[in-house]
Design a protein around this motif. Structure first.
Motif, PDB file in Angstrom:
ATOM      1  N   GLN A  23       7.942  -8.506  29.110  1.00 28.07           N
ATOM      2  CA  GLN A  23       6.622  -8.664  28.253  1.00 28.07           C
ATOM      3  C   GLN A  23       5.478  -8.432  28.689  1.00 28.07           C
ATOM      4  O   GLN A  23       4.486  -7.818  28.268  1.00 28.07           O
ATOM      5  N   TYR A  27      20.638   4.511   9.920  1.00 25.72           N
ATOM      6  CA  TYR A  27      20.335   3.189  10.200  1.00 25.72           C
ATOM      7  C   TYR A  27      20.864   2.023   9.523  1.00 25.72           C
ATOM      8  O   TYR A  27      21.426   0.979  10.031  1.00 25.72           O
ATOM      9  N   GLU A  43      12.663  -0.280  18.286  1.00 24.02           N
ATOM     10  CA  GLU A  43      13.218   0.529  16.931  1.00 24.02           C
ATOM     11  C   GLU A  43      12.080   0.873  16.136  1.00 24.02           C
ATOM     12  O   GLU A  43      11.908   2.243  15.511  1.00 24.02           O
ATOM     13  N   ALA A  90       5.147  -4.677  29.850  1.00 27.07           N
ATOM     14  CA  ALA A  90       4.434  -3.927  28.890  1.00 27.07           C
ATOM     15  C   ALA A  90       2.986  -4.160  28.308  1.00 27.07           C
ATOM     16  O   ALA A  90       2.336  -3.290  27.889  1.00 27.07           O
ATOM     17  N   SER A  92      25.672  -8.172  17.079  1.00 22.93           N
ATOM     18  CA  SER A  92      25.344  -8.473  18.631  1.00 22.93           C
ATOM     19  C   SER A  92      24.547  -9.826  18.379  1.00 22.93           C
ATOM     20  O   SER A  92      24.586 -10.696  19.276  1.00 22.93           O
ATOM     21  N   ILE A  93      23.740  -9.889  17.292  1.00 21.58           N
ATOM     22  CA  ILE A  93      23.002 -11.441  17.281  1.00 21.58           C
ATOM     23  C   ILE A  93      24.239 -12.402  16.942  1.00 21.58           C
ATOM     24  O   ILE A  93      23.947 -13.674  17.571  1.00 21.58           O
ATOM     25  N   LEU A 136      17.111  -9.413  21.817  1.00 23.24           N
ATOM     26  CA  LEU A 136      17.602  -8.674  20.618  1.00 23.24           C
ATOM     27  C   LEU A 136      16.403  -8.145  19.776  1.00 23.24           C
ATOM     28  O   LEU A 136      16.287  -7.275  19.259  1.00 23.24           O
ATOM     29  N   ILE A 167      13.522  -8.005  20.440  1.00 22.52           N
ATOM     30  CA  ILE A 167      12.600  -7.075  21.160  1.00 22.52           C
ATOM     31  C   ILE A 167      13.340  -5.416  21.092  1.00 22.52           C
ATOM     32  O   ILE A 167      12.527  -4.773  20.709  1.00 22.52           O
ATOM     33  N   LEU A 168      14.415  -5.592  21.123  1.00 23.67           N
ATOM     34  CA  LEU A 168      15.040  -4.195  20.767  1.00 23.67           C
ATOM     35  C   LEU A 168      14.746  -3.617  19.346  1.00 23.67           C
ATOM     36  O   LEU A 168      14.542  -2.706  19.258  1.00 23.67           O
ATOM     37  N   ILE A 169      14.787  -4.807  18.791  1.00 21.39           N
ATOM     38  CA  ILE A 169      14.273  -4.073  16.952  1.00 21.39           C
ATOM     39  C   ILE A 169      13.070  -3.741  16.860  1.00 21.39           C
ATOM     40  O   ILE A 169      12.834  -2.815  16.346  1.00 21.39           O
ATOM     41  N   ILE A 226      23.039   1.142  12.768  1.00 21.96           N
ATOM     42  CA  ILE A 226      22.174   0.235  13.829  1.00 21.96           C
ATOM     43  C   ILE A 226      22.066  -0.982  13.168  1.00 21.96           C
ATOM     44  O   ILE A 226      22.114  -2.255  13.942  1.00 21.96           O
ATOM     45  N   TYR A 273      23.094  -4.530  15.193  1.00 22.31           N
ATOM     46  CA  TYR A 273      22.408  -5.719  15.436  1.00 22.31           C
ATOM     47  C   TYR A 273      22.882  -6.919  15.007  1.00 22.31           C
ATOM     48  O   TYR A 273      22.748  -8.001  15.636  1.00 22.31           O
ATOM     49  N   THR A 278      25.957 -13.330  20.446  1.00 25.22           N
ATOM     50  CA  THR A 278      24.889 -13.891  21.356  1.00 25.22           C
ATOM     51  C   THR A 278      24.350 -15.230  20.844  1.00 25.22           C
ATOM     52  O   THR A 278      23.400 -15.637  21.766  1.00 25.22           O
ATOM     53  N   GLY A 282       5.643  -7.569  18.027  1.00 26.67           N
ATOM     54  CA  GLY A 282       7.083  -8.071  18.180  1.00 26.67           C
ATOM     55  C   GLY A 282       7.603  -7.969  19.624  1.00 26.67           C
ATOM     56  O   GLY A 282       8.096  -8.958  20.306  1.00 26.67           O
ATOM     57  N   PHE A 283       7.174  -7.000  20.284  1.00 21.83           N
ATOM     58  CA  PHE A 283       7.706  -6.797  21.653  1.00 21.83           C
ATOM     59  C   PHE A 283       7.111  -7.698  22.532  1.00 21.83           C
ATOM     60  O   PHE A 283       7.875  -8.278  23.526  1.00 21.83           O
TER      61      PHE A 283
END
Lengths: 626, 110, 109
Positions: A605, C3, B44, A608, C14-15, B37, B39-41, C7, C11, C18, B29-30
């Protein structure tokens, strides 16, 4: 050739000295030096027998002269060899005395550690001195001047394990270096205002205002010469320099290095006469004062070498006075001093070297420098006795020895200039005779030091030491008759010396009076008159034997004033400000790098974030510029 | 389809404002989320915002071409693929360190 | 479709996979919040400024292309000058690689 040989010998002995047996080292040094002496004799012969030029002067030859550093067309540093009457004469003097010293040291320094080093330094010194006298321009002279200073430092501090020797060599070097500062400034001024570094005045192109600055430049140059020649107040190094081996004292302090200052003035003589005759006269008075000062101290010293050291200072004062009383280039009306000074230089070199070598022989015999260990030595050391006596007579100015002729010429020149100067110098000459004979009687007559002699009977020195003594004594006897004036004179014309009867008789009479005074006071085993005089003038006697406390004055000035007020703040500044600055730089770099290191945190982060910021900055920049 | 001047069509700028808001929401958000996860969203979101931009430019500035639309199409496909791979990696990491906080993933530093 | 079906389901799963241990996310650090907000708002301001002050020249074109499915299909799989068959195939290969890669990374030991 003359210069390269001692240089080679120095290099070989210096670098390879450890592998030589001491005897071989000595032989190599002596051999190279005898070649040098031979060459210089040949040079002198050819030079002086060559036909003269149209005006009747000797041509100034420059066999080699190449431009080393050119600044403008007329201003350039040259390196080369110049032969003119005084440089050839100096070549002869230097090589002769050096050869004698080499021979003498063979047996004087036998068994000493560092024999090879000694001969290496002797060669270096001889080379530098030879280079100095054949210099074509003042800058080359300065170069060799410094070399001479360095080699004298090395030679005086030869016994580097003795603290007093090390201190003495440092003192010599520092005092002469300090004087050389004046010399250098003088050279620079001369080069700038005079437009050239060479010695001939007709090659000069004066910058505006040059005529005013030139006396200053020449005066500063004389300061440099004063340091090397031990004029007051820069004379303090010479008595301490007696810590070196005695042959070194003979070479350096009798014959060669201390006359470098005189030689300098002689070299610049045409310039002095043309642009700064008043400076010349001031120089003369400085020389006179020094001579008087040194002579008075010499009367009460008890160490042989110190007496001889002060005598040297005094005699150099004579030479400087002789140069200082000149008022023109023509020897017939006022330029006599030039020739007289050079003549005295020549004869003084011979008999002073003789005195020093004789002193060395005595010291070798009784293993002590103090006069209290001597006395009555005439029974044990006949050759030394006779040669020493000859030298004393010469320095006192008794005919037919050489000292009489040269001193007489000096006195004649002084009387021509002003009667006061003439009488002052005559009195100093009387003092010279007095203390020399005091020394003579103290060594060879007087009370024997029985205990010391029973422990170790003094004996005559070996041939290697007595031969130089005899050679120099022979020269002293005959040198007076050399028609010096025909060879060396202020404008190069032949000048036949004629003895001015009044001056000659006056000086001889005064000398004989002084000698008899000394004889009356000092010849007997007990010296009641001397003791009574010592008690009556106790304060003066004390002051004189402490050399009038000049050393203490220097000590005070340097320690209390210079060290405390100037050196300590500078040292503080250096340590805190200069070093502090660099420490700060280092600290700054360290701290910055620590900060930058945190940028690589491994956090995506953060990466970035920085990336975005950079991009935004770029966009803003583009926005603003378009 | 004719451009009807009487009906108020949505101007181009408004689309761009929307896509900008989406883009910077994704960036926020990043930076801010701790869960990888999430962060990955956010990534997107960013990619979708750029797709909107491409489509908008194609429609309003170059109506005769289709390049922008195809670019957006391919971009969607590729971001889906990339998401799949990223999630596979995250699951692997979870298996190794039992944690998905992004502050633990700092091995590639000094 | 992509989506909603792909997707999001991915997600969510995976959430769930994990999330375990009932761990609570720690509170967001203040500095991070401010930095993020600052960068975001600053960037948004700049971008919006540029976008809104730029004069877009919208072409009022007489002849727009019919964007029906037939046209899109032809363009997508056409191999002429403006055909996109090559990127299409490349993307499919990429998808293949992603599937394989994903399987490889996430397989059970």
């Amino acid at each position: 050739m003359i210069l390269i040989l001692p240089m080679l010998s120095f290099l070989i002995l210096g670098i390879g000295g450890k592998w030589f047996k001491p005897v071989d080292a000595g032989r190599l040094g002596t051999l190279s030096l005898s070649l040098v002496t031979l060459l210089s004799y040949l040079t002198a012969w050819f030079y002086f027998t060559a036909p003269r030029t149209a005006e009747g002067t000797y041509a100034t030859l420059m066999p080699y002269n190449f431009t080393w550093l050119p600044f403008t067309e007329t201003l350039h540093f040259d390196l080369g060899i110049m032969l003119d009457p005084i440089s050839v004469m100096m070549l002869v003097v230097i090589s002769t005395v050096s050869l004698m010293v080499h021979l003498y040291s063979f047996s004087y320094m036998k068994g000493e550690k560092g024999f090879q080093r000694y001969y290496a330094f002797l060669s270096l010194f001889t080379m530098s001195m030879l280079g100095l006298v054949v210099a074509t321009n003042i800058f080359q002279m300065y170069l060799f001047w410094e070399l001479v200073g360095v080699s004298s430092y090395l030679l005086i501090g030869f016994y580097y394990t003795k603290a007093s020797a090390v201190a003495a060599s440092k003192k010599a070097f520092i005092v002469t270096r300090f004087a050389d500062l004046g010399f250098l400034i003088g050279i620079l001024l001369y080069g700038y205002y005079g437009g050239t570094f060479s010695f001939t005045p007709d090659a000069m192109s004066l910058v505006t205002g040059g005529a005013v600055m030139l006396p200053l430049a020449l005066g500063l140059m004389f300061v440099g010469g004063a340091g090397k020649s031990a004029m007051f107040p820069l004379h303090i190094w010479l008595p301490d320099a007696m810590e070196g081996p005695t042959p070194v004292s003979a070479l350096i302090h009798a014959a060669t290095m201390v006359v470098a200052g005189v030689y300098l003035v002689a070299r610049m003589f045409p310039l002095f006469i043309a642009y700064a005759p008043d400076v010349l006269h001031i120089i003369g008075w400085v020389g006179a004062f020094t001579a008087f000062f040194a002579a008075s101290i010499a009367c009460v010293q008890t160490d042989i070498k110190r007496v001889l050291a002060f005598s040297t200072i005094s005699q150099i004062g004579f030479m400087i006075v002789a140069l200082g009383v000149c008022t023109s280039m023509n020897p017939h009306e006022g330029g006599l001093g030039y020739m007289a000074s050079m003549f005295h230089l020549f004869t003084h070199a011979m008999f002073k070297a003789l005195l020093f070598l004789g002193a060395g022989s005595i010291i070798h015999a009784v293993h002590s420098n103090e006069m209290s260990a001597m006395g009555g030595l005439r029974k044990y050391m006949p050759i030394t006795h006779i040669t020493f006596l000859i030298a004393c007579l010469a320095i006192a100015g008794i005919p037919p020895f050489s000292g009489f002729f040269s001193k007489d010429e000096i006195l004649a020149a002084c009387f021509e200039y002003s009667p006061i100067m003439g009488w002052v110098m005559t009195i100093i000459a009387a003092m010279t005779a007095f203390y020399m004979f005091r020394l003579y009687y103290g060594i060879f007559w007087g009370k024997e030091n029985k205990e010391l002699h029973d422990a170790h009977t003094p004996h005559e020195s070996p041939l290697a030491m007595t031969f130089p003594l005899m050679f120099l004594a022979a020269i002293t006897c005959v040198a007076g008759f050399i028609p010096f004036g025909t060879l060396v004179s202020s404008n190069g014309e032949a000048y036949h010396i004629h003895l001015d009867a009044t001056v000659a008789i006056t000086s001889v009479v005064i000398a004989i009076i002084s000698i008899s005074l000394a004889t009356w006071i000092y010849m007997r085993p007990t010296q009641p008159v001397a003791d009574m005089l010592g008690k009556r003038f106790a304060r003066l006697h004390n002051a004189a034997s402490h050399r009038f406390y000049i050393d203490e004055v220097y000590q005070f000035v340097t320690h209390k004033i210079i060290f405390r007020c100037i050196s300590t703040p500078i040292a503080w500044f250096d340590r805190h400000v200069v070093d502090g600055f660099f420490d700060f730089l280092a600290w700054g770099t360290h701290a910055t790098s620590d900060e930058i290191r945190d940028l690589q945190s491994g956090q995506v982060q953060q990466y970035a974030f920085v990336f975005l910021l950079g991009t935004l900055a770029l966009i803003v920049t583009l926005l603003l510029t378009f | 389809m004719h451009v009807n001047d009487k009906i108020m069509t949505i101007h181009m700028e408004y689309y761009l404002i929307v896509s900008a808001i989406m883009f910077f929401a994704g960036i926020y958000g990043f930076f801010t989320r701790r869960n990888t996860l999430a962060i990955l969203i956010s990534i997107e979101l960013i990619l979708n915002a750029t797709d909107i931009n491409f489509a908008v430019f194609n429609r309003f500035l170059f109506p005769t071409g289709l390049e922008g639309h195809f670019f957006a199409l391919f971009s969607i496909a590729i971001s889906a693929a990339e998401t799949a791979v990223a999630i596979a990696i995250m699951i692997n990491i979870y298996r190794n360190i039992r944690n998905i906080q992004v502050k633990n993933l700092n091995e590639m530093k000094w | 479709m992509v989506y909603a079906g792909g997707i999001v389901v991915l997600y969510v799963f995976s959430i769930l996979l994990t999330s375990g241990d009932g761990d609570r996310a720690e509170k967001l650090k203040r500095s991070k919040l401010i930095a993020g907000l600052g960068a975001t708002i600053g960037g948004a301001a700049i971008v919006l400024f540029i976008t809104l002050t730029h004069k877009f020249t919208t072409i009022t074109d007489p002849e727009p292309i019919e964007t029906n499915i037939k046209t899109i299909g032809h363009a997508l799989l056409g191999s002429d000058k403006y055909g996109y068959v090559l990127p299409f195939e490349a993307v499919s290969i990429l998808l293949l690689a992603c599937i394989v890669g994903g399987l490889l990374i996430a397989r059970k030991r």
